[in-house]
Design a protein around this motif. Structure first.
Motif: not given
Length: 223
Positions: A122-143
């Motif tokens: 409903l709300f998102i235009d696109e999804e972005i990943s900073i790499g092929d690994y999993v973090l605890t949340g999206g805060e570090l990628p957002a920074m």
């Protein structure tokens, strides 16, 4: 440029108030707003997560607080809305250039097992990943995304610093040196002390090509 960051953990974003980005915000060259998703929860306990339908480990962020926050921040859908997700497109320098066309960026940080799919639909235009690994949340990628974009906002850093750097012309940056001339037996290359700018430019380009060929040959294969 205005960047809104939606998160359950606003305290994680202290680094964005320091150094170059902090100075840019004080000088009104860049606007970064950290928005607490919990402030928009209609639950009496301000909950923003619940158990996943179908079972499974962990919790899922509920749609209502996120949707209400986005409606309040971007009621006319004028911002580019991005969800930081390991399922998204890998973030590269070309994506930075693409996002610079938008005056308003909205970054949504997921947490736990992610967010309700209906938010994405409903709300998102696109999804972005900073790499092929999993973090605890999206805060570090957002920074990471915020820092990359901020560098190109007019007045944030010197334009000369953007001319020759890693990933420009699909090459890594050449080695850099400063004083002293000699340190623990290693000396600054003589050509950099020669004052001959034509030879310096030639040396830097050769070094950039060699480094790229050694460390990231895939970059040289791009058009």
């Amino acid at each position: 440029m205005k960047i809104d960051i939606l998160t359950l953990f606003p305290e994680m974003f202290a680094p964005l108030s320091a150094s170059i980005l902090g100075r840019a915000q004080k000088e009104n060259k860049l606007e970064i707003s950290i928005v607490n998703i919990r402030d928009f929860s209609e639950d009496k306990h301000m909950r923003c997560d619940d158990y996943p339908f179908g079972g499974g480990a962990g919790m899922v962020m509920t749609p209502q607080p996120i949707g209400s926050a986005i409606d309040a921040l971007d009621p006319k859908h004028e911002a580019r809305r991005i969800y930081l997700s390991p399922k998204g497109e890998t973030f590269r320098q070309q994506k930075v250039y693409e996002l610079l066309q938008y005056e308003h960026i909205l970054l949504l940080c997921g947490h736990y097992e992610g967010i309700d799919q209906r938010v994405i639909d409903l709300f998102i235009d696109e999804e972005i990943s900073i790499g092929d690994y999993v973090l605890t949340g999206g805060e570090l990628p957002a920074m990471v995304v915020t820092d990359c974009l901020a560098r190109y906002v007019d007045g944030v850093i010197s334009t000369s610093s953007l001319v020759q750097e890693s990933f420009s012309e699909n090459m890594l940056e050449y080695p850099q040196y400063t004083r002293p001339v000699e340190y623990r037996g290693r000396t600054v290359p003589e050509v950099l002390r020669s004052g001959n700018h034509a030879k310096i430019d030639e040396w830097r380009r050769t070094q950039a090509q060699n480094l790229t060929r050694e460390k990231r040959p895939d970059l040289l294969e791009k058009d």
